[in-house]
Design a protein around this motif. Sequence first.
Motif, PDB file in Angstrom:
ATOM      1  N   GLU A 287     -16.843  -2.291  -3.202  1.00  0.00           N
ATOM      2  CA  GLU A 287     -17.437  -2.478  -4.526  1.00  0.00           C
ATOM      3  C   GLU A 287     -18.706  -3.315  -4.438  1.00  0.00           C
ATOM      4  OE1 GLU A 287     -15.134  -3.430  -7.960  1.00  0.00           O
ATOM      5  OE2 GLU A 287     -13.315  -2.646  -7.027  1.00  0.00           O
TER       6      GLU A 287
ATOM      7  N   ALA B 246     -18.856   4.564  -6.883  1.00  0.00           N
ATOM      8  CA  ALA B 246     -18.463   4.228  -8.256  1.00  0.00           C
ATOM      9  C   ALA B 246     -19.104   2.919  -8.697  1.00  0.00           C
ATOM     10  CB  ALA B 246     -16.948   4.155  -8.375  1.00  0.00           C
TER      11      ALA B 246
ATOM     12  N   LEU C 213     -17.827   3.934 -16.576  1.00  0.00           N
ATOM     13  CA  LEU C 213     -18.034   5.289 -16.062  1.00  0.00           C
ATOM     14  C   LEU C 213     -17.272   6.305 -16.908  1.00  0.00           C
ATOM     15  CD1 LEU C 213     -17.745   4.656 -12.229  1.00  0.00           C
ATOM     16  CD2 LEU C 213     -19.766   4.651 -13.655  1.00  0.00           C
TER      17      LEU C 213
ATOM     18  N   ALA D 226     -16.092   6.430  -1.945  1.00  0.00           N
ATOM     19  CA  ALA D 226     -15.932   6.700  -3.376  1.00  0.00           C
ATOM     20  C   ALA D 226     -16.068   5.415  -4.180  1.00  0.00           C
ATOM     21  CB  ALA D 226     -14.580   7.350  -3.639  1.00  0.00           C
ATOM     22  N   LEU D 227     -15.514   4.329  -3.645  1.00  0.00           N
ATOM     23  CA  LEU D 227     -15.625   3.040  -4.327  1.00  0.00           C
ATOM     24  C   LEU D 227     -17.061   2.544  -4.325  1.00  0.00           C
ATOM     25  CD1 LEU D 227     -12.499   0.982  -3.238  1.00  0.00           C
ATOM     26  CD2 LEU D 227     -13.275   1.378  -5.565  1.00  0.00           C
TER      27      LEU D 227
ATOM     28  N   SER E 285     -13.097   8.087   2.961  1.00  0.00           N
ATOM     29  CA  SER E 285     -13.523   8.765   1.751  1.00  0.00           C
ATOM     30  C   SER E 285     -13.302   7.865   0.540  1.00  0.00           C
ATOM     31  CB  SER E 285     -12.731  10.066   1.615  1.00  0.00           C
ATOM     32  OG  SER E 285     -12.510  10.378   0.278  1.00  0.00           O
ATOM     33  N   ALA E 286     -12.188   7.121   0.549  1.00  0.00           N
ATOM     34  CA  ALA E 286     -11.902   6.205  -0.558  1.00  0.00           C
ATOM     35  C   ALA E 286     -12.934   5.088  -0.588  1.00  0.00           C
ATOM     36  CB  ALA E 286     -10.502   5.636  -0.409  1.00  0.00           C
TER      37      ALA E 286
ATOM     38  N   TRP F 195     -12.284   2.851 -14.956  1.00  0.00           N
ATOM     39  CA  TRP F 195     -13.591   2.202 -14.780  1.00  0.00           C
ATOM     40  C   TRP F 195     -14.314   2.211 -16.110  1.00  0.00           C
ATOM     41  CZ3 TRP F 195     -16.113   0.680  -9.973  1.00  0.00           C
ATOM     42  CH2 TRP F 195     -15.206   0.617  -8.917  1.00  0.00           C
TER      43      TRP F 195
ATOM     44  N   LEU G 294     -12.040   9.064  -8.592  1.00  0.00           N
ATOM     45  CA  LEU G 294     -11.826   7.921  -7.718  1.00  0.00           C
ATOM     46  C   LEU G 294     -10.342   7.793  -7.377  1.00  0.00           C
ATOM     47  CD1 LEU G 294     -13.770   5.736  -6.651  1.00  0.00           C
ATOM     48  CD2 LEU G 294     -12.698   4.214  -8.275  1.00  0.00           C
TER      49      LEU G 294
ATOM     50  N   ARG H 192      -9.347  10.130  -4.652  1.00  0.00           N
ATOM     51  CA  ARG H 192      -9.718   9.720  -3.299  1.00  0.00           C
ATOM     52  C   ARG H 192      -8.887   8.538  -2.827  1.00  0.00           C
ATOM     53  NH1 ARG H 192     -15.416  10.344  -1.398  1.00  0.00           N
ATOM     54  NH2 ARG H 192     -16.582  11.047  -3.193  1.00  0.00           N
TER      55      ARG H 192
ATOM     56  N   VAL I 199       0.825  -1.202   0.000  1.00  0.00           N
ATOM     57  CA  VAL I 199       0.000   0.000   0.000  1.00  0.00           C
ATOM     58  C   VAL I 199       0.865   1.259   0.000  1.00  0.00           C
ATOM     59  CG1 VAL I 199      -1.687   1.308   1.325  1.00  0.00           C
ATOM     60  CG2 VAL I 199      -1.982  -1.144   1.020  1.00  0.00           C
TER      61      VAL I 199
ATOM     62  N   ALA J  93       2.434   1.596  -3.359  1.00  0.00           N
ATOM     63  CA  ALA J  93       1.471   1.994  -4.391  1.00  0.00           C
ATOM     64  C   ALA J  93       1.242   3.507  -4.389  1.00  0.00           C
ATOM     65  CB  ALA J  93       0.150   1.265  -4.186  1.00  0.00           C
TER      66      ALA J  93
ATOM     67  N   PRO K   7      -3.512   1.844  -3.698  1.00  0.00           N
ATOM     68  CA  PRO K   7      -3.054   1.901  -2.308  1.00  0.00           C
ATOM     69  C   PRO K   7      -4.197   1.706  -1.322  1.00  0.00           C
ATOM     70  CG  PRO K   7      -3.265   4.112  -3.176  1.00  0.00           C
ATOM     71  CD  PRO K   7      -3.666   3.183  -4.282  1.00  0.00           C
ATOM     72  N   ALA K   8      -4.752   0.515  -1.270  1.00  0.00           N
ATOM     73  CA  ALA K   8      -5.822   0.252  -0.316  1.00  0.00           C
ATOM     74  C   ALA K   8      -5.855  -1.247  -0.064  1.00  0.00           C
ATOM     75  CB  ALA K   8      -7.154   0.727  -0.883  1.00  0.00           C
TER      76      ALA K   8
ATOM     77  N   MET L 137     -11.469  -2.974  -0.461  1.00  0.00           N
ATOM     78  CA  MET L 137     -11.930  -2.563  -1.788  1.00  0.00           C
ATOM     79  C   MET L 137     -13.044  -3.475  -2.293  1.00  0.00           C
ATOM     80  SD  MET L 137      -8.568  -1.280  -3.871  1.00  0.00           S
ATOM     81  CE  MET L 137      -7.394  -2.539  -3.450  1.00  0.00           C
TER      82      MET L 137
END
Lengths: 341, 264
Positions: free
Chosen positions: B107, B10, A114, B6-7, B2-3, A111, A122, A125, A94, A97, B97-98, B103
């Motif tokens: 989703e 999305a 989208l 956001a996922l 927030s991530a 995506w 995205l 965030r 992480v 990344a 980075p999660a 994730m």
Amino acid sequence: MAAIISAEGVGKVFQQRVSQPGILGAIRSFVAPVTRPVHAVADITFSIAAGEAVGYLGPNGAGKSTMIKMLTGILTPSVGEVTVLGRKPQQERVANARDIGVVFGQRTQLWWDLPLSDSFELHRRLYRVPDALFSKNRAALSDMMELTSFIERPVRHLSLGQRMRAEIAMALMHDPKILFLDEPTIGLDVVAKDVVRKFLSRINRERGTTIILTTHDLQDIEEICPRLIMVDEGRLLFDGTLPALRKSFGARRRLTLEFSGDPGEVRLVGARPSGGEGLLREFLLEDDGRSLVQLLAALEASSDVRDVRLHEPSIEEVIRTHYQSKGSAPAPVTGRPAVPA
Amino acid sequence: MSAFLALVSASFRREAHHRSQMMMRIVGTLIEILARISIWHAVYAGRGAVDGISIGQMIVYALIGGTLLSSWDATMIVRDIGTTIRTGAIGSSLLRPASYPMMLMAEQLGTRLFDWLFISVPVIVIMGLIYGLQPPASLPHCLLFIGYLAVSVVIVMLTAMLVGLFSFWVFDAHSLEWFMRGLLAVLSGGLVPIWFFPGGLAEVARALPFSWITYHPMAVYLGQHDLFWSVQHLLIGLGWVAALALAVVVVWSRACRQVVVQGG
Ligand SMILES: Nc1ncnc2c1ncn2[C@@H]1O[C@H](COP(=O)(O)OP(=O)(O)OP(=O)(O)O)[C@@H](O)[C@H]1O
Ligand SMILES: [Mg+2]
């Protein structure tokens, strides 16, 4: 400068399943699968300093993607150690990344359904990009990559070239220190390739982003990467600059002369005739660094020279020379027609 | 956070792009619920109540249990995870980075929310208009039911993730998928309420976390238990959520070392 990427004795072995023929074979491989080790990467060592642009080159199956996957933390090396920005990418996936940008030409990070702008949002965030930085980057990158006309369109409606530009722009939204690209120009037309290459070398120059890219298109390397690393069958063949590669793999410069009348027997010291008929003659030159003027001065012919061309060997020729000297005949490295012998 | 949101958003919006599927899925769900209700009508055969459960209650059970509280989604999640792993698409997620389980969770949550809003709710409204919809036993029961609903969806997702992650070892997850599908259909109480199970099996099923998927939430909705019992079991459900989440984290950290990203 200190190395920000290093690989020490890195190897990766995959266990590939061997499928056996027939129904019995299928049953047997179900009960006790037979596997065969594939050494995708073997004993590779290199180190890359901040701000470099390095091309990672090799034929199909050479282990390029595998190396990129290890550097980006999605695969662990079987032996040896990779370090990126002082971290082990897999163990600190992480954190790693957050500091790198990655583009896999064969796979999308966007995506699909989208609008492009949603993917960017995205990304903002997920990477926790500060608002000010994000709007600055988004504006600058959209402008440089000419994304504005389709930024509100769903990604699946984009052409490959548009998508790849978007892909690269997104990978840079969080100001990564390193940008990894696995075949970023695959499938692009000449114009799109040119845009991508100019962009990448500009990013490397202006932002100082370290770039590592794999490719089959040697022009990518000529235009973006002063340094190249060549691998084959998992092993390191060469690490250095392009001129050094030409030198060490012994590809020759080629001189083509066109005469105004029949030249008869043409002689040129330090050069080997390599063909030509009628008014044309070709020579392969020793690697002695003579200039064109010096070459012409050394020419012995019974007629005047009307035109002359000096071909620098392309990387393709260099690589072909290498393979020929190895005695194996690999598949052509790119789709370009072979150079006549 | 927030991530995560956001996922969720999305993937919610991504679902909205598959609008053409929506009508078919609504129709499919309607047919399934219709079949279930007909079966219960046949079983009841005009009797007012069986084991103290009225036909009206059974209809709500079939309706809500077959939509909002269905364990069916678990199969889809396992299939999704299996596909991502087989095709190597998991690589794209791992570049972000999660945490991967987070994730996945986000989703899937986005997809679920969309399905609730645009498939479950219409189906409940339509069927409710035809057969009548018994309201929750009381306002507190209703509020508790919302808590149970959240526990239900999280348990479905965690169970599915746990099974899906085994695709890292068992490369063909289809076998796992079928196994899990049968298991969940029975043990969640989605097919037949656990109160109709034979004694011993009922005891076991009630204790397992799967009964929090359909059975316990519906029992609370219908007011089968007093408020104390309902709160207590909501907490037990949360305990199961924690245990399953821990299991997912452990399995994932082991799977991490096993990751072989395909292709490229
Ligand atoms: N997941 C995997 N399982 C088994 N073998 C693999 C796997 N991934 C790669 N390999 C093998 O490892 C070798 C190197 O593959 P890799 O994808 O790194 O090559 P590459 O240099 O990127 O080739 P290309 O130019 O075709 O993309 C190949 O022989 C390939 O078959
Ligand atoms: Mg590759």
